[in-house]
Design a protein around this motif. Sequence first.
Motif, PDB file in Angstrom:
ATOM      1  N   MET A 229       0.829  -1.192   0.000  1.00  0.00           N
ATOM      2  CA  MET A 229       0.000   0.000   0.000  1.00  0.00           C
ATOM      3  C   MET A 229       0.874   1.257   0.000  1.00  0.00           C
ATOM      4  O   MET A 229       0.581   2.238  -0.700  1.00  0.00           O
ATOM      5  N   ARG A 230       1.944   1.219   0.759  1.00  0.00           N
ATOM      6  CA  ARG A 230       2.862   2.358   0.807  1.00  0.00           C
ATOM      7  C   ARG A 230       3.495   2.574  -0.566  1.00  0.00           C
ATOM      8  O   ARG A 230       3.630   3.714  -1.024  1.00  0.00           O
ATOM      9  N   CYS A 231       3.834   1.499  -1.248  1.00  0.00           N
ATOM     10  CA  CYS A 231       4.420   1.600  -2.584  1.00  0.00           C
ATOM     11  C   CYS A 231       3.436   2.249  -3.557  1.00  0.00           C
ATOM     12  O   CYS A 231       3.822   3.109  -4.365  1.00  0.00           O
ATOM     13  N   MET A 232       2.187   1.857  -3.487  1.00  0.00           N
ATOM     14  CA  MET A 232       1.165   2.421  -4.369  1.00  0.00           C
ATOM     15  C   MET A 232       0.965   3.917  -4.082  1.00  0.00           C
ATOM     16  O   MET A 232       0.814   4.720  -5.010  1.00  0.00           O
ATOM     17  N   GLU A 233       0.946   4.271  -2.807  1.00  0.00           N
ATOM     18  CA  GLU A 233       0.770   5.674  -2.439  1.00  0.00           C
ATOM     19  C   GLU A 233       1.931   6.522  -2.944  1.00  0.00           C
ATOM     20  O   GLU A 233       1.738   7.614  -3.487  1.00  0.00           O
ATOM     21  N   ARG A 234       3.168   6.022  -2.780  1.00  0.00           N
ATOM     22  CA  ARG A 234       4.341   6.761  -3.231  1.00  0.00           C
ATOM     23  C   ARG A 234       4.355   6.869  -4.749  1.00  0.00           C
ATOM     24  O   ARG A 234       4.730   7.914  -5.299  1.00  0.00           O
ATOM     25  N   THR A 235       3.913   5.817  -5.437  1.00  0.00           N
ATOM     26  CA  THR A 235       3.846   5.873  -6.900  1.00  0.00           C
ATOM     27  C   THR A 235       2.894   6.969  -7.344  1.00  0.00           C
ATOM     28  O   THR A 235       3.203   7.748  -8.257  1.00  0.00           O
ATOM     29  N   ALA A 236       1.735   7.042  -6.695  1.00  0.00           N
ATOM     30  CA  ALA A 236       0.756   8.079  -7.040  1.00  0.00           C
ATOM     31  C   ALA A 236       1.323   9.468  -6.782  1.00  0.00           C
ATOM     32  O   ALA A 236       1.126  10.403  -7.572  1.00  0.00           O
ATOM     33  N   GLN A 237       2.058   9.636  -5.674  1.00  0.00           N
ATOM     34  CA  GLN A 237       2.651  10.931  -5.362  1.00  0.00           C
ATOM     35  C   GLN A 237       3.704  11.321  -6.390  1.00  0.00           C
ATOM     36  O   GLN A 237       3.754  12.469  -6.853  1.00  0.00           O
ATOM     37  N   LEU A 238       4.533  10.363  -6.765  1.00  0.00           N
ATOM     38  CA  LEU A 238       5.584  10.631  -7.746  1.00  0.00           C
ATOM     39  C   LEU A 238       4.989  10.982  -9.108  1.00  0.00           C
ATOM     40  O   LEU A 238       5.486  11.874  -9.816  1.00  0.00           O
ATOM     41  N   LEU A 239       3.926  10.293  -9.474  1.00  0.00           N
ATOM     42  CA  LEU A 239       3.265  10.590 -10.750  1.00  0.00           C
ATOM     43  C   LEU A 239       2.655  11.996 -10.736  1.00  0.00           C
ATOM     44  O   LEU A 239       2.763  12.744 -11.714  1.00  0.00           O
ATOM     45  N   ALA A 240       2.031  12.342  -9.621  1.00  0.00           N
ATOM     46  CA  ALA A 240       1.440  13.674  -9.506  1.00  0.00           C
ATOM     47  C   ALA A 240       2.518  14.741  -9.607  1.00  0.00           C
ATOM     48  O   ALA A 240       2.337  15.771 -10.278  1.00  0.00           O
ATOM     49  N   ASP A 241       3.653  14.507  -8.970  1.00  0.00           N
ATOM     50  CA  ASP A 241       4.759  15.465  -9.029  1.00  0.00           C
ATOM     51  C   ASP A 241       5.296  15.584 -10.452  1.00  0.00           C
ATOM     52  O   ASP A 241       5.600  16.682 -10.926  1.00  0.00           O
ATOM     53  N   ALA A 242       5.404  14.447 -11.131  1.00  0.00           N
ATOM     54  CA  ALA A 242       5.937  14.445 -12.503  1.00  0.00           C
ATOM     55  C   ALA A 242       5.026  15.206 -13.443  1.00  0.00           C
ATOM     56  O   ALA A 242       5.463  15.980 -14.295  1.00  0.00           O
ATOM     57  N   HIS A 243       3.718  15.002 -13.293  1.00  0.00           N
ATOM     58  CA  HIS A 243       2.768  15.691 -14.162  1.00  0.00           C
ATOM     59  C   HIS A 243       2.721  17.184 -13.855  1.00  0.00           C
ATOM     60  O   HIS A 243       2.557  18.015 -14.765  1.00  0.00           O
ATOM     61  N   SER A 244       2.886  17.532 -12.587  1.00  0.00           N
ATOM     62  CA  SER A 244       2.909  18.955 -12.210  1.00  0.00           C
ATOM     63  C   SER A 244       4.131  19.643 -12.802  1.00  0.00           C
ATOM     64  O   SER A 244       4.060  20.792 -13.262  1.00  0.00           O
ATOM     65  N   ALA A 245       5.236  18.928 -12.810  1.00  0.00           N
ATOM     66  CA  ALA A 245       6.471  19.495 -13.366  1.00  0.00           C
ATOM     67  C   ALA A 245       6.349  19.708 -14.872  1.00  0.00           C
ATOM     68  O   ALA A 245       6.878  20.684 -15.412  1.00  0.00           O
ATOM     69  N   ASP A 246       5.632  18.803 -15.536  1.00  0.00           N
ATOM     70  CA  ASP A 246       5.444  18.920 -16.993  1.00  0.00           C
ATOM     71  C   ASP A 246       4.614  20.144 -17.350  1.00  0.00           C
ATOM     72  O   ASP A 246       4.767  20.716 -18.423  1.00  0.00           O
ATOM     73  N   HIS A 247       3.671  20.491 -16.452  1.00  0.00           N
ATOM     74  CA  HIS A 247       2.781  21.615 -16.740  1.00  0.00           C
ATOM     75  C   HIS A 247       3.310  22.911 -16.121  1.00  0.00           C
ATOM     76  O   HIS A 247       2.721  23.939 -16.271  1.00  0.00           O
TER      77      HIS A 247
END
Length: 280
Positions: free
Chosen positions: A262-280
Motif C-alpha cells: 500500500m505504501r508503494c502504491m501511495e508513493r507511486t501516485a505521489q511521484l506521478l502527480a509530481d511528474a505531471h505537475s512538473a510537466d505543466h
Amino acid sequence: MYPSITPPRQVKIGDAAAFAGTTPRAIRHYHEIGLLPEPERGGDGRRRYGYDDMIRLLWIRKMAAVGISLDDMRAAFDEARDIEEILSRLEETLAAREAEIKRQRAAVQRLHAVGSPLGLLSELVTDRLGHLPPGALRPSDLDALLVTERVFGPLGAAIQAGVFIVLATHPDLRAEDDRLDAAEAALDDGVDPHDPRVEELAVQRCAQHMALEQAGEAAGLDAAEEKLFEIYDADLKGEEDTQMSAFEAITKMPYDFSPARMRCMERTAQLLADAHSADH
C-alpha cells in the motif's frame, strides 16, 4: 343424439387451476394476499369454486399476462386507484424492461462477435479493444477493466483500456510490467513499509507509468481518448446506474495488500502527480 353434459356448480382447486391455466399454489397465494376471495369449503374441508370465483381468477390471469402487478390488480378490483394511473405506470415498466432487453441482446451479440469475456463489458470498452488479436488481453487485464467499469463506469474503463492496448502491442513494456507486478507481490506482510525497496519500486513503477503514457501518445491513443468523451452520450450512461463512488469501492472491494505494498502504491501516485505537475 348429442350426450347431455351438466356442468358442475362448483369445482375443486385443482380443476379451477387447470381451467385458468395456473397452479393451485398460485391460487392459494391469491387468497393469502386478498386478491381472490377465499370460497367456502365443502363437507370434505376442501375449497369449492363457483362461477364468480372463476371469472375473477380468469381476469387475474389476463392482467398478469400483460404485466400488471398483484398490488395493482387488487387496487383495480377494489376501484381504489384509477386504471389510467395503473396503465401509465405499466407502460413505463414495460419501456424500461424493453430497454434492458435491448442492452442484454447487444451484450450477447458482442459476446458472439468478440468470442471472449471482453464482450460482457460495455460497448465503449469492447469497441476500443476489439481490434486486438486473440490472446493479447490477459484474464487479469479483463479483471482490472471489470473493476474499473464498476467504479468509474464505461468511460473510465474505456480510458484505462488504453494501457492494455499499449501493453498488448509493446512486448518490452509488458515484460517490465510483469517484473514490477512480481516485485510488488513480494512486498508481503514481512516487509517494513519504510524499507528502501518500497521507495525504489515506487520510482520504477512511476517510470513505467510514464513510459506507458509516452507510448500511448506516440500511438495516438490520447487523441482517441478525447473522442471517447465526444461519443459518450445518454445511451451509454444508462450503464452507470449501478456504479459507486471511488471511496465506497475502496471500503467494499477486498485486496490482500500488505502495508508495504500500500505504501508503494501511495508513493507511486505521489511521484506521478509530481511528474505531471512538473510537466505543466
